[in-house]
Scaffold this motif. Structure first.
Motif, PDB file in Angstrom:
ATOM      1  N   LEU A 268       0.989  -4.168   3.174  1.00  0.00           N
ATOM      2  CA  LEU A 268       0.575  -2.848   2.694  1.00  0.00           C
ATOM      3  C   LEU A 268       1.036  -1.749   3.654  1.00  0.00           C
ATOM      4  O   LEU A 268       1.406  -0.647   3.219  1.00  0.00           O
ATOM      5  N   PHE A 368       2.766  -1.587  -4.017  1.00  0.00           N
ATOM      6  CA  PHE A 368       1.502  -1.672  -3.288  1.00  0.00           C
ATOM      7  C   PHE A 368       0.438  -2.375  -4.137  1.00  0.00           C
ATOM      8  O   PHE A 368      -0.253  -3.293  -3.680  1.00  0.00           O
ATOM      9  N   ILE A 372      -1.328  -6.250  -3.678  1.00  0.00           N
ATOM     10  CA  ILE A 372      -2.776  -6.504  -3.654  1.00  0.00           C
ATOM     11  C   ILE A 372      -3.152  -7.542  -4.707  1.00  0.00           C
ATOM     12  O   ILE A 372      -3.900  -8.495  -4.441  1.00  0.00           O
TER      13      ILE A 372
END
Length: 460
Positions: A268, A368, A372
Motif C-alpha cells: 500500500l 490500492f 487490499i
C-alpha cells in the motif's frame, strides 16, 4: 497373521511355513510431537513403544523373589496368574503361594537374560542418531502371567525421545499438510515372529508443537498400522513392519498474521508512488525501490527457515509476485515520464502533465483497492482452510503403503498390491489377461487397515 508364503517365486519356489511364528502385539502411544524442522526434514517425538507376546518356551522360570520383609526366595515360578497370585517352588522343593504385592522385586524381571529367551528384535529405519538422541526415558519388562504348560505372556515397554527423518513436501507452504512417519522393522523373518497392532492402543497425539496441529479426523482412524506381508516374493525372506503416522496441518499463524499484513502495508505504501505528481518521478521511484528492498528483506527472513529446494513454495510465489508488481510500478512511472517529456515538445499538448497525474492517481487508487481485497481474500482462505491438499493426494505422492490396492482396467477387479515390487503392467489375478494394472494408495478415510488389530489378549 501370515500362515505361509512362497519365497524365490521367480526362480526356485519354496513354501515357508509361518504357523509357529510368535505374534507380537504392539501398542505405540505418542505423547508429544515436540518439533518439526522444515529445514532439515526432521521431526522429534516422545512416545512409548510396548510389546506383548506369548513365549511358549518360557516355563518354570528360575529366579529370585525379593520379599518386602527382606527375605529372598530362590527357586522357580510354576504359575503366575493375571491377579498376581504366584505359585513358587523353592530350591528345596517347598511350594509357596504368594502375591505379587508381597514382592519388592522379581529378579527375572529386573535382569532378563535375552540370550536364553525370545525377544522381538527390531530397529527404526528413519531414526537420526546424534550424541544426544535417541534418549531412553525408561524401560520396563514384566511377566503378565506364566503357566507351566502354556508358557509366559510377557510385556516389554520403552519410552523414547527421538528425532526421525522424513521428506517434507513444502510446495504448498504455508498452507501445507505433512505426513510424518516412524518406520519400524523386525530384525527376524516373518516365520519367527510377526507384528500385530493392539486395538487398545492410544489414538491421536496428546501435545504438538506450535507450528503444526494434528488433523484429528483422520488421526483417530489410524495412528499406527502393520504392513501386510506378501504371499509370494522373489527374495529369500521378508520381515514384519510397522508405520506410525502423524497427520499434521500447518497452523500458518506467523505467516498470515505477521508476514502477510506487513507485506500488505508495504504494498500500500508503494501505491503512494501513483499519488506523487509526475514532476516528482524521482521521489516515486525512490519510494518504490525502498518498498522493493523491504520485500526482499522479508523474503530472506522467511527463506532462512526453509530448506533450499529446486521448487517454489506458495510463499515464494507470493513474494515473487509482489516483487514483480513493484517492477511494473517502476516501469509504468518511467513510461509516463517518457510520455510527458515527448508531449512537452508538442505545443498542442498543453495540460498533458495534469491529465497524466489524474489518470495515474485513479490507476493507483484502483490498484490500492485490489491489493487490499487480494490480501484479505488470502487471509480468509487460510482461516477457512481453502486450498488444503487432500490426504489422498499426499498418500499418493509419498506412496504410503497403508492400503495399496491394484485394480485391473479390464475387469475392474481389485486386490492388495505386492509391497516387494514396484508398480508395473502385468497379468490380472482375476481375469488372467494382460492388462494395465493401476495402483491406488488408500487412506484411513477410505478403508480400514488390511491387517486387523488384536482385540483380545491371550489368557491362561
Amino acid at each position: 497373521m501370515l500362515q505361509k508364503y512362497v519365497r524365490s517365486c521367480d526362480r526356485n519356489p519354496e513354501t515357508v511355513d509361518c504357523k509357529n511364528a510368535i505374534k507380537v502385539i504392539v501398542e505405540i502411544n505418542p505423547h508429544e510431537l515436540r518439533d518439526v524442522d522444515d529445514k532439515k526434514d526432521e521431526f522429534s517425538v516422545v512416545f512409548v513403544l510396548r510389546f506383548r507376546w506369548l513365549d511358549p518356551n518360557l516355563k518354570n522360570i528360575e529366579t529370585i523373589l525379593k520379599l518386602k520383609d527382606g527375605r529372598e526366595l530362590k527357586g522357580r515360578i510354576q504359575r503366575l496368574d493375571q491377579t498376581g497370585k504366584i505359585t513358587f517352588i523353592t530350591e528345596v522343593g517347598e511350594t509357596k503361594s504368594l502375591k505379587r504385592e508381597d514382592c519388592s522385586a522379581i529378579e527375572h524381571e529386573r535382569n532378563p537374560d535375552w540370550s536364553k529367551q525370545f525377544f522381538p528384535d527390531f530397529s527404526f529405519l528413519n531414526v537420526r542418531f546424534t550424541n544426544e538422541y535417541p534418549i531412553t526415558i525408561f524401560e520396563r519388562y514384566q511377566m503378565e502371567w506364566s503357566d507351566a504348560e502354556q508358557g509366559s505372556f510377557l510385556r516389554w515397554e520403552k519410552k523414547y525421545d527421538a528425532i526421525f527423518t522424513d521428506d517434507l513436501d513444502l510446495r504448498r507452504y504455508p498452507i501445507d499438510r505433512q505426513l510424518c512417519r516412524i518406520r519400524i522393522t523386525a530384525e527376524r523373518p516373518v516365520e519367527e515372529y510377526q507384528f500385530a497392532m493392539s486395538s487398545h492402543r492410544l489414538v491421536g497425539v496428546r501435545r504438538t508443537c506450535e507450528s503444526f496441529k494434528v488433523d484429528q479426523d483422520i488421526q483417530r482412524r489410524c495412528t499406527s498400522y502393520v504392513r501386510w506381508a506378501d504371499a509370494e516374493i522373489p527374495f529369500k525372506t521378508q520381515r514384519s513392519r510397522i508405520h506410525v503416522l502423524f497427520h499434521l496441518e500447518r497452523r500458518g499463524g506467523h505467516f498470515f498474521k505477521i508476514v502477510v499484513p506487513n507485506m500488505m502495508f508495504v504494498t500500500l505504501m508503494a501505491f503512494l508512488a501513483f499519488v506523487l505528481p509526475i514532476e516528482n518521478a524521482d521521489g516515486s521511484l525512490a519510494l518504490t525501490s525502498a518498498c522493493f528492498l523491504a520485500v526482499f528483506a522479508q523474503r530472506y527472513i522467511i527463506s532462512d527457515d526453509l530448506p533450499r529446494k529446486t521448487f517454489l513454495t506458495l510463499a515464494d510465489t507470493y513474494f515473487l509476485a509482489t516483487s514483480l508488481l513493484y517492477v511494473m510500478i517502476s516501469i509504468s512511472i518511467a513510461v509516463l515520464v517518457l510520455a510527458r517529456n515527448l508531449g512537452d515538445e508538442n505545443p498542442e499538448n498543453a495540460g498533458l502533465a495534469e491529465r497524466i497525474n489524474r489518470k495515474k492517481s485513479l490507476c493507483g487508487l484502483a490498484l490500492f483497492l485490489l491489493a487490499i481485497i487480494f490480501n484479505i481474500w488470502l487471509i480468509g482462505k487460510w482461516l477457512r482452510k481453502w486450498g488444503l491438499e487432500g490426504w489422498a493426494a499426499i498418500y499418493l505422492a509419498k506412496q504410503e503403503p497403508y492400503a495399496m490396492i491394484d485394480e485391473c482396467q479390464r475387469c475392474l477387479s481389485k486386490w492388495p498390491g505386492k509391497q516387494c515390487l514396484p508398480h508395473e503392467i502385468g497379468i490380472c489375478k482375476v481375469c488372467r489377461h494382460e492388462s494395465v494394472v493401476t495402483r491406488h494408495f488408500k487412506t484411513p478415510e477410505d478403508m480400514d487397515e488390511l491387517v486387523p488389530s488384536v482385540r483380545q489378549l491371550p489368557i491362561p
